[in-house]
Design a protein around this motif. Structure first.
Motif, PDB file in Angstrom:
ATOM      1  N   LEU A  45       0.928  -1.323   0.038  1.00 11.82           N
ATOM      2  CA  LEU A  45      -0.006   0.125  -0.028  1.00 11.82           C
ATOM      3  C   LEU A  45       1.054   1.275  -0.133  1.00 11.82           C
ATOM      4  N   LEU A  46       1.994   1.295   0.776  1.00 11.04           N
ATOM      5  CA  LEU A  46       2.851   2.245   0.887  1.00 11.04           C
ATOM      6  C   LEU A  46       3.542   2.587  -0.493  1.00 11.04           C
ATOM      7  N   GLY A  47       3.790   1.312  -0.974  1.00  9.84           N
ATOM      8  CA  GLY A  47       4.403   1.545  -2.239  1.00  9.84           C
ATOM      9  C   GLY A  47       3.600   2.033  -3.611  1.00  9.84           C
ATOM     10  N   ALA A  48       2.505   1.686  -3.549  1.00  7.83           N
ATOM     11  CA  ALA A  48       1.636   2.066  -4.541  1.00  7.83           C
ATOM     12  C   ALA A  48       1.255   3.363  -4.268  1.00  7.83           C
ATOM     13  N   LEU A  49       0.844   3.746  -3.038  1.00  8.08           N
ATOM     14  CA  LEU A  49       0.653   5.317  -2.844  1.00  8.08           C
ATOM     15  C   LEU A  49       1.944   6.166  -3.099  1.00  8.08           C
ATOM     16  N   GLY A  50       2.955   5.592  -2.751  1.00  6.53           N
ATOM     17  CA  GLY A  50       4.201   6.283  -3.085  1.00  6.53           C
ATOM     18  C   GLY A  50       4.249   6.572  -4.580  1.00  6.53           C
ATOM     19  N   LYS A  51       4.065   5.592  -5.382  1.00  8.63           N
ATOM     20  CA  LYS A  51       4.455   5.704  -6.847  1.00  8.63           C
ATOM     21  C   LYS A  51       3.411   6.682  -7.402  1.00  8.63           C
ATOM     22  N   GLN A  52       2.548   7.154  -6.816  1.00  4.40           N
ATOM     23  CA  GLN A  52       1.453   7.933  -7.183  1.00  4.40           C
ATOM     24  C   GLN A  52       1.582   9.350  -6.470  1.00  4.40           C
ATOM     25  N   ARG A  54       2.711  13.286  -5.370  1.00  2.00           N
ATOM     26  CA  ARG A  54       2.989  14.320  -6.036  1.00  2.00           C
ATOM     27  C   ARG A  54       4.353  14.763  -5.870  1.00  2.00           C
ATOM     28  N   TRP A  55       4.944  14.355  -4.708  1.00  2.15           N
ATOM     29  CA  TRP A  55       6.485  14.550  -4.366  1.00  2.15           C
ATOM     30  C   TRP A  55       7.341  13.713  -5.114  1.00  2.15           C
ATOM     31  N   PRO A  56       8.190  14.250  -6.164  1.00  4.80           N
ATOM     32  CA  PRO A  56       9.284  13.362  -6.737  1.00  4.80           C
ATOM     33  C   PRO A  56      10.051  12.525  -5.998  1.00  4.80           C
ATOM     34  N   PRO A  57      10.722  12.919  -4.807  1.00  3.50           N
ATOM     35  CA  PRO A  57      11.491  12.084  -4.247  1.00  3.50           C
ATOM     36  C   PRO A  57      10.653  10.730  -3.470  1.00  3.50           C
ATOM     37  N   VAL A  58       9.517  10.909  -3.246  1.00  3.75           N
ATOM     38  CA  VAL A  58       8.600   9.754  -2.699  1.00  3.75           C
ATOM     39  C   VAL A  58       8.536   9.141  -3.556  1.00  3.75           C
ATOM     40  N   ARG A  59       7.966   9.254  -4.886  1.00  2.00           N
ATOM     41  CA  ARG A  59       7.873   8.601  -6.063  1.00  2.00           C
ATOM     42  C   ARG A  59       9.007   7.670  -6.426  1.00  2.00           C
TER      43      ARG A  59
END
Length: 225
Positions: A45-52, A54-59
């Motif tokens: 869940l964290l990975g899926a939300l992270g890939k979406q 708005r912050w480039p470092p998180v993506r």
């Protein structure tokens, strides 16, 4: 026929003699599977939300996690967590290290499954929910998650089945699950066929039950939709 019956009875008696040990090893497999699945859902869940995000470092971090885990063998990941982490001051028990490693490994695949499920939700539904004044949390709980779960259920089941089978990798770090227990008994009795077949049948039984449960819930959701 008599020879086959004798062989069957000998195999049965041999395996039943060590039945309590197989039961204990099976409980270890089930416990590790459940725990690693829970870890994988959190990571996914964290990975899926992270890939979406708005912050480039998180993506970038989420994308790296999925890329690295999916591109390396699970066994190597188990070794990194159990043998490698103590080098930087983090020492874990074999069981804890195994659960974490398997959960993180499966989480990368769960992340892609969840991301695909989220992408399958029609944009118009989200816009309508926003127009009705739903908060993001309410929209997620009442609109998005029920549909996503129905979409990704078959993939989650496949991943759960893989989690069951991947517990055998923990035999390499001394977790006494089915595979290692079978190996220990083989070292004592010198009967590899008997004990590997017994372990295989138990794995098969667990994965078959998971498949049947998945089919049941898929039919149930199909009737509700």
């Amino acid at each position: 026929m008599t020879m086959m019956q004798d062989s069957w009875m000998a195999w049965r008696d041999e395996v039943l003699t060590y039945g309590p040990g197989f039961l204990t090893a099976t409980l270890v497999v089930l416990g590790v599977t459940v725990a690693s699945i829970l870890v994988s859902w959190v990571c996914g869940l964290l990975g899926a939300l992270g890939k979406q995000s708005r912050w480039p470092p998180v993506r970038a971090l989420a994308s790296f996690y999925v890329w690295f885990i999916r591109g390396t063998p699970t066994l190597v990941q188990v070794f990194i967590v159990y043998f490698g982490m103590p080098q930087i001051g983090v020492k874990l028990s074999p069981l804890t290290a195994g659960i974490i490693a398997l959960g993180i490994s499966s989480g990368a695949y769960v992340a892609e499954t969840i991301r695909a499920g989220l992408a399958a939700i029609p944009r118009g539904q989200l816009e309508s929910a926003q127009a009705l004044g739903m908060s993001p949390r309410t929209m997620m709980v009442r609109i998005v998650l029920p549909q996503v779960f129905r979409i990704i259920l078959p993939s989650l089941t496949n991943e759960a089945i893989s989690a069951v089978k991947n517990t055998s990798l923990l035999s390499t770090i001394t977790v006494v699950e089915l595979t290692l227990y079978a190996q220990l008994m083989i070292a004592t009795t010198f009967r590899p066929f008997d004990f590997y077949i017994a372990a295989a049948l138990i794995y098969l039984g667990i994965t078959s039950i998971l498949s049947q449960l998945s089919a049941y819930f898929e039919r149930r959701y199909a009737r509700l939709s």
